[in-house]
Write an enzyme that holds these catalytic residues in place. Structure first.
Site, PDB file in Angstrom:
ATOM      1  N   GLU A   1       0.852  -1.187   0.000  1.00  0.00           N
ATOM      2  CA  GLU A   1       0.000   0.000   0.000  1.00  0.00           C
ATOM      3  C   GLU A   1       0.892   1.244   0.000  1.00  0.00           C
ATOM      4  O   GLU A   1       1.633   1.475   0.967  1.00  0.00           O
ATOM      5  CB  GLU A   1      -0.939  -0.017   1.207  1.00  0.00           C
ATOM      6  N   SER A   2       0.811   2.052  -1.064  1.00  0.00           N
ATOM      7  CA  SER A   2       1.733   3.186  -1.180  1.00  0.00           C
ATOM      8  C   SER A   2       1.526   4.207  -0.065  1.00  0.00           C
ATOM      9  O   SER A   2       2.482   4.842   0.386  1.00  0.00           O
ATOM     10  CB  SER A   2       1.611   3.849  -2.551  1.00  0.00           C
TER      11      SER A   2
ATOM     12  N   CYS B   1       4.398  -2.036  -8.917  1.00  0.00           N
ATOM     13  CA  CYS B   1       3.098  -1.603  -8.395  1.00  0.00           C
ATOM     14  C   CYS B   1       3.231  -0.385  -7.471  1.00  0.00           C
ATOM     15  O   CYS B   1       3.551   0.702  -7.934  1.00  0.00           O
ATOM     16  CB  CYS B   1       2.398  -2.780  -7.726  1.00  0.00           C
TER      17      CYS B   1
ATOM     18  N   ILE C   1      -2.603  -6.295  -9.514  1.00  0.00           N
ATOM     19  CA  ILE C   1      -3.368  -6.307  -8.265  1.00  0.00           C
ATOM     20  C   ILE C   1      -3.694  -4.872  -7.867  1.00  0.00           C
ATOM     21  O   ILE C   1      -2.812  -4.136  -7.452  1.00  0.00           O
ATOM     22  CB  ILE C   1      -2.582  -7.001  -7.134  1.00  0.00           C
ATOM     23  N   ARG C   2      -4.947  -4.461  -8.014  1.00  0.00           N
ATOM     24  CA  ARG C   2      -5.344  -3.078  -7.729  1.00  0.00           C
ATOM     25  C   ARG C   2      -4.274  -2.129  -8.309  1.00  0.00           C
ATOM     26  O   ARG C   2      -3.814  -1.190  -7.655  1.00  0.00           O
ATOM     27  CB  ARG C   2      -5.492  -2.851  -6.204  1.00  0.00           C
TER      28      ARG C   2
ATOM     29  N   HIS D   1       2.879  -7.288 -11.347  1.00  0.00           N
ATOM     30  CA  HIS D   1       3.697  -8.174 -10.512  1.00  0.00           C
ATOM     31  C   HIS D   1       4.117  -9.440 -11.244  1.00  0.00           C
ATOM     32  O   HIS D   1       3.495 -10.484 -11.061  1.00  0.00           O
ATOM     33  CB  HIS D   1       2.915  -8.596  -9.270  1.00  0.00           C
TER      34      HIS D   1
ATOM     35  N   GLU E   1       6.752 -10.985 -10.423  1.00  0.00           N
ATOM     36  CA  GLU E   1       7.370 -11.796  -9.366  1.00  0.00           C
ATOM     37  C   GLU E   1       6.367 -12.713  -8.669  1.00  0.00           C
ATOM     38  O   GLU E   1       6.734 -13.747  -8.139  1.00  0.00           O
ATOM     39  CB  GLU E   1       8.094 -10.898  -8.345  1.00  0.00           C
TER      40      GLU E   1
END
Lengths: 290, 188
Positions: free
Chosen positions: B46-47, B77, B134-135, B170, B172
């Site tokens: 979450e940034s 992300c 993802i979001r 992502h 990874e």
């Protein structure tokens, strides 16, 4: 359900690692949580300690209240449905909740079956007291497991019990007859084999139920939790914002006692908490949903 | 040795990929964890949360800024948002390593997350790679010194500027090593 969509579900759980997920009952609390650095909020009308006190049937929260919180924070929003209540889960999915918690904190809707979580696009988190419960929930499609602990108690003893139980039962698989274990746990052999081989669950493993202080959060992380849920512990304390900041800091630096110490300074009183011996067996949330 | 920023987020998945590439690794939580690293990864997460944690530790911010002058940084992300010059959310800290502007959660909530096949320029050819969004954020603007190296359905998803690499999704999470290879092997 395809393997692809399951990976997408687990993907969000991966993003939440090393963080704190906080129970909130309104927009104001949700903003305090986000401002303190919560990775996600759990939107619910009554926090577990109030559910315990109020009695009556505890159901999914009012969608209007959940939507208001969604509109006011940018972090993921979770919400709870009753165990086995797939219609509540469908509503939460339609509301585009980011994670659905099929939760023992609410009154059970089905005493024999949990929700079949595979057909849903929204990911599910479920509680577990032991490896059998964790594996059954994963087999049903849960993308994230958390300890049940004893929600609303402010007492860490059950979360510790459940985390240690899961860890030790995973270790036991190394020298066990896996076919017998699969039978005992009522799940397919390949799931047990994968957990035995990797020595960890196939989905992330978080802690919940009774976390009230920065030290509690550090304890659970050191016992192997990858993130912590804090329910009543924050907004039932005397200083929610300070405590929320402190618990976030102690999770990030959980191995560094000096940081957990500095996070613990200047906090007012934690929630009072309840002894397990003071909760009658049939009122324990963690006994719900095997 | 590659460092993986571990304030919050999916640092675990990056560790798996680093191990797969037979590189050494270290989790980074404090400024002294940066010492002697050959590269650094900003994972997803979450940034806003990662920003809060950065703002409590100015020495970590300064250490990373200094590090960025001579060693490569890879962001996925939330990581690319932190590396960008500008985001549509003022609460998020921007290091400005990549001259791009970002939109957070641009595809919507989790229910709109998906797996996609991205196309990646690698050693003068184009390769396909799988990745989870993802979001995920979107790259809205790209400066003139920025090289576009990955796209998804004609959308820009991966960029390079100097040594630094950022991607909105992502790879990874699907054990895809290509992006890490591009960022860290080419600069060895």
């Amino acid at each position: 359900m395809s393997k692809v969509s399951f990976k997408v579900k687990v993907g969000l759980a991966e993003m939440l690692k090393g963080g704190v997920i906080m129970d909130v009952t309104n927009v104001e609390q949700a903003k305090i949580a986000e401002d303190a650095g919560a990775v996600s909020v759990m939107a619910l009308e009554r926090i577990p300690s109030d559910i315990r006190k109020d009695g009556g049937v505890a159901r999914m929260s009012n969608p209007h209240m959940i939507k208001e919180i969604q509109e006011n924070v940018s972090i993921p929003v979770m919400a709870k449905c009753r165990i086995g209540h797939f219609a509540e889960a469908q509503i939460l999915e339609a509301l585009e909740v980011d994670f659905i918690d099929e939760s023992e904190v609410l009154t059970m809707a089905d005493e024999y079956a949990h929700v079949d979580k595979h057909p849903f696009k929204a990911p599910f988190v479920c509680g577990a007291r032991n490896l059998g419960e964790a594996l059954r929930r994963i087999h049903e499609g849960a993308a994230l497991i958390r300890t049940k602990g004893e929600a609303g108690s402010g007492n860490i003893v059950e979360a510790v019990r459940h985390m240690k139980m899961i860890t030790s039962q995973i270790a036991e698989l190394q020298n066990a007859d896996l076919l017998l274990k699969a039978e005992e746990y009522r799940v397919p052999l390949d799931l047990v084999e994968e957990v035995a081989k990797n020595q960890k669950l196939t989905v992330p493993n978080f802690a919940a139920g009774g976390i009230a202080t920065p030290a509690d959060a550090s304890l659970m992380m050191q016992l192997g939790a990858e993130t912590v849920f804090v329910g009543s512990g924050i907004f039932k304390s005397e200083d929610p914002s300070e405590r929320a900041h402190a618990i976030v800091k102690s999770v990030t630096h959980y191995k560094n006692a000096k940081d957990v110490l500095s996070a613990s300074y200047n906090l007012k009183d934690a929630m009072k908490g309840i002894l397990m011996s003071d909760i009658p067996e049939d009122e324990k949330f963690s006994n719900r949903g095997d | 040795m590659i460092g993986v920023l571990a304030l919050q987020g999916n640092f675990d998945a990056h560790l798996r990929v680093i191990k797969k590439l037979n590189l050494d690794y270290r989790l980074v939580k404090k400024s002294n964890d940066i010492d002697c690293l050959d590269g650094l990864i900003f994972p997803g997460g979450e940034s806003t949360t990662i920003t809060k944690l950065f703002k409590k530790d100015k020495s970590l911010i300064e250490g990373i800024k200094d590090f960025s002058n001579h060693k490569p940084i890879l962001g996925t992300c939330a990581g690319i948002i932190l590396m960008s010059k500008k985001a549509n959310d003022k609460r998020v800290y921007n290091f400005g390593f990549l001259d791009i502007s970002m939109e957070r959660n641009a595809y919507g909530r989790q229910i709109h997350s998906f797996e996609g096949k991205i196309s990646v320029n690698y050693l003068k050819s184009t390769k396909d790679a799988k990745a989870l969004f993802i979001r995920a954020p979107k790259i809205k603007e790209v400066g003139k010194d920025v090289e576009i190296f990955a796209t998804y359905k004609n959308e820009i998803v991966g960029v390079k500027q100097g040594m630094h690499v950022g991607i909105t999704c992502h790879p990874e999470l699907l054990n895809e090593t290509l992006i890490h290879d591009i960022c860290f092997r080419e600069h060895k």
